[in-house]
Design an enzyme around this catalytic site. Structure first.
Site, PDB file in Angstrom:
ATOM      1  N   GLY A 318      64.291   6.801   9.365  1.00 12.86           N
ATOM      2  CA  GLY A 318      64.430   7.322   8.012  1.00 12.86           C
ATOM      3  C   GLY A 318      63.068   7.530   7.378  1.00 12.86           C
ATOM      4  N   GLU A 319      63.009   7.350   6.071  1.00 12.80           N
ATOM      5  CA  GLU A 319      61.791   7.479   5.263  1.00 12.80           C
ATOM      6  C   GLU A 319      61.331   8.923   5.105  1.00 12.80           C
ATOM      7  OE1 GLU A 319      58.603   5.033   6.724  1.00 12.80           O
ATOM      8  OE2 GLU A 319      59.819   3.206   6.790  1.00 12.80           O
TER       9      GLU A 319
END
Length: 353
Positions: A318-319
């Protein structure tokens, strides 16, 4: 709702004249037809978005939307909620994976607090868009009131406007941070697709077999309890979503309304894109899927949206990390269209004709 409706109605169709010219140039380049695979349609679509065969993605931004989730009370994640806030500080201090990969791609990283269960200093250089301090535990009650679902989407649209007030943006990447957020994301695709929960729920941060079985049970229980209406994206978001998922949806809508291509990251960012495209089908023309994560539900999201990811690297972070890596390919695609010479330009007889 006024800002959301105005933004949706502002999304313009792609420039079909430029799209045709781009495809013609690609077909006449001095190389075997189709030999650069996905870079070819990607480059043509970027040209159609910008209305030019010479696209320059000089100003790239990745917005990482953060929020907490009450469903973590059900033991669906290895990590506690407190990690979400800690990671926000890590992003701001340039120490996270997304900071490293974004720098390599020439992109800025901006963090948005949509629903972290922490009181950040107003002076912290993030987008302060908190709708609530974490969602409710949707295993027992809806994740949020419908009004908060609307607020979260509106916040994402506002972020795009605020970015553009700072300067030009040629590409927007969407990323996420929120402990437990693979659970609502899996619930979102289950609600829209009707596919059995056990077929599209993954291990998130790396939970074991018993915790995975519990996670599947929690999602199935919530869907049975709340019956989110797949014809009503706000109902799905309110009942089993997250504040950052709503913010991610707003980013897609806001960017599309501004004529900016969006490259979305993994499972959570794609859950936001699902909400966005259900609300605004025209936004899909501006959406690029960066990669396919190891989360099993991500494939079903791509299939529901009808998009093909650019990469499959086994990511599950993610991120916005996958979006950052894909931005480098999108940069390359613009050069493929503009700089590879045609047979005519290099005076080569095209043996394919």
């Amino acid at each position: 709702m006024e800002l959301i409706e105005k933004s949706i109605s502002s999304i313009k169709p792609l420039n079909q004249e430029i799209l045709a010219k781009a495809n013609e140039r690609l077909a006449n380049q001095a190389r075997p037809a189709g030999s650069l695979g996905m870079l070819e349609p990607v480059s043509a679509r970027l040209a159609a978005i910008f209305g030019s065969l010479d696209v320059r993605l000089d100003n790239k931004v990745i917005v990482t939307c953060a929020g907490d989730h009450g469903v973590t009370d059900e033991g669906v994640s290895l990590f506690p909620q407190a990690v979400t806030a800690q990671m926000v500080f890590n992003f701001v201090n340039q120490g996270a994976s997304i900071n490293v990969l974004a720098r390599h791609a020439g992109a800025r990283v901006k963090v948005a607090d949509l629903g972290v269960n922490f009181d950040f200093d107003p002076a912290l250089p993030i987008f302060h868009k908190k709708v609530g301090k974490g969602t409710a535990n949707f295993a027992r009650t809806p994740a949020m009131p419908r009004g908060d679902a609307v607020k979260s989407v509106r916040a994402g649209i506002e972020i795009v406007s605020e970015l553009l007030a700072e300067g030009p943006v040629e590409m927007l990447g969407t990323g996420d941070m929120g402990i437990g957020n693979t659970t609502p994301s899996s619930a979102v695709i289950a609600a829209f697709s009707g596919i059995a929960v056990d077929k599209l729920t993954g291990r998130g941060t790396g939970i074991g077999d018993a915790a995975l079985a519990n996670k599947i049970r929690v999602i199935a229980q919530a869907l049975d309890l709340h019956r989110p209406d797949p014809r009503d994206p706000f109902d799905v978001l309110a009942k089993v979503g997250g504040f950052e998922i709503g913010g991610l949806a707003g980013l897609v809508i806001g960017a599309a309304a501004a004529g900016i291509p969006v490259v979305c990251d993994g499972l959570i960012a794609t859950a936001g894109a699902l909400i966005a495209c259900e609300l605004a089908p025209a936004a899909k023309a501006y959406l690029f899927a960066s990669h396919r994560s190891v989360e099993v539900g991500h494939r079903f999201m791509h299939e529901h949206l009808g998009v093909e990811p650019l990469l499959d690297l086994g990511f599950r972070l993610g991120e916005g990390t996958g979006a950052a890596v894909a931005m480098e390919l999108l940069d390359a695609a613009t050069r493929v269209l503009c700089e590879i010479k045609t047979f005519e330009e290099v005076a080569i007889v095209d043996a394919q004709k």
